[in-house]
Design an enzyme around this catalytic site. Sequence first.
Site, PDB file in Angstrom:
ATOM      1  N   GLU A  37       2.776  -0.902   4.447  1.00 50.89           N
ATOM      2  CA  GLU A  37       2.451   0.477   4.074  1.00 50.89           C
ATOM      3  C   GLU A  37       3.740   1.222   3.756  1.00 50.89           C
ATOM      4  OE1 GLU A  37      -0.296   2.150   3.666  1.00 50.89           O
ATOM      5  OE2 GLU A  37      -1.902   0.993   4.639  1.00 50.89           O
ATOM      6  N   HIS A  94       0.841  -1.198   0.000  1.00 46.87           N
ATOM      7  CA  HIS A  94       0.000   0.000   0.000  1.00 46.87           C
ATOM      8  C   HIS A  94       0.878   1.251   0.000  1.00 46.87           C
ATOM      9  CE1 HIS A  94      -3.340  -2.451   1.965  1.00 46.87           C
ATOM     10  NE2 HIS A  94      -2.275  -3.115   2.370  1.00 46.87           N
ATOM     11  N   TYR A  95       0.272   2.405  -0.317  1.00 47.66           N
ATOM     12  CA  TYR A  95       0.870   3.666   0.094  1.00 47.66           C
ATOM     13  C   TYR A  95      -0.035   4.318   1.134  1.00 47.66           C
ATOM     14  CZ  TYR A  95      -2.052   6.071  -3.522  1.00 47.66           C
ATOM     15  OH  TYR A  95      -3.071   6.554  -4.306  1.00 47.66           O
ATOM     16  N   THR A  96       0.554   5.234   1.928  1.00 52.38           N
ATOM     17  CA  THR A  96      -0.162   5.782   3.075  1.00 52.38           C
ATOM     18  C   THR A  96      -0.987   7.023   2.756  1.00 52.38           C
ATOM     19  OG1 THR A  96       1.716   7.187   3.715  1.00 52.38           O
ATOM     20  CG2 THR A  96       1.627   4.947   4.641  1.00 52.38           C
ATOM     21  N   HIS A 129      -2.649  -3.099  -3.273  1.00 50.14           N
ATOM     22  CA  HIS A 129      -4.016  -2.926  -2.794  1.00 50.14           C
ATOM     23  C   HIS A 129      -4.992  -2.809  -3.971  1.00 50.14           C
ATOM     24  CE1 HIS A 129      -6.512  -0.951   0.673  1.00 50.14           C
ATOM     25  NE2 HIS A 129      -6.955  -2.134   0.329  1.00 50.14           N
ATOM     26  N   ASP A 151      -3.859   2.334  -4.878  1.00 47.23           N
ATOM     27  CA  ASP A 151      -2.480   2.231  -4.389  1.00 47.23           C
ATOM     28  C   ASP A 151      -1.927   0.823  -4.629  1.00 47.23           C
ATOM     29  OD1 ASP A 151      -4.500   1.602  -2.326  1.00 47.23           O
ATOM     30  OD2 ASP A 151      -2.817   1.249  -0.980  1.00 47.23           O
TER      31      ASP A 151
END
Length: 256
Positions: free
Chosen positions: A104, A41-43, A151, A161
Amino acid sequence: MKTLPLLALSLLLGGCAGGLRFDDSQRSVDHGSRVEFIVVHYTSSDLDESLRTLKNGGVSAHYLLPAEGDKVYRMVDEQRRAWHAGDSQWRGRTWLNASSIGIEIVNRGYTDTPHGRTWQPYPPAQIDTLIALLKDIQARHGVAPINIVGHSDIAPQRKVDPGPLFPWARLGAAGLIPWPEPATVQERLRQLDGQVPGTAWFQHQLARVGYAVPQHGELDQATRNVITAFQMKYRPARHDGQPDLHTAALLLALPD
């Protein structure tokens, strides 16, 4: 008359006072890791906000990677379930929180501007750290390369993401995920002979790779979202959700 039952209960509890006794001399060989998937994922935020959210915000992940790539925050023990995947599906498995490790990556994602959407790139050092972490997790849990996903792969109807600037090709070069060889893609293009397959073909092929996608033969928004997710991963320069020859060749170049 109540004395005897109370006495029996006290004797039973007294017998357990020393704790349970376990005999580990007889162990089964029939077992495996609960971890089948790794989800990247990215945050959508900076490091401080990411830490606050993952600690206290009703969402969690096993690991958090800062942009500098100088450390890895271990947020949740791998044997515990983290709340990162949500409503998700991959290769027929659903609700992947119970069977996955979530990573993440500190990255702001995208910004919509008057000139279009812009995406934040990933620093090379951050990806170096990610690759080392993925190799470590994969080795310990035996995660299949096809099950290292983004994700957007497992929730293409609601997530984008880690986005089109995430360098999946580097993970492919590191042997972490299946990656279509350029020569194979060119051969599949020749085999297609300029004919773009129909929507039902794309839906079947996307499902074969692992995506949850409609199978009704219509190019609806849900199908376009899945095509977009696939293109962001394997052809990020153009991810418009439109079925085309190059996307078809990429699908054919990937193994089951």
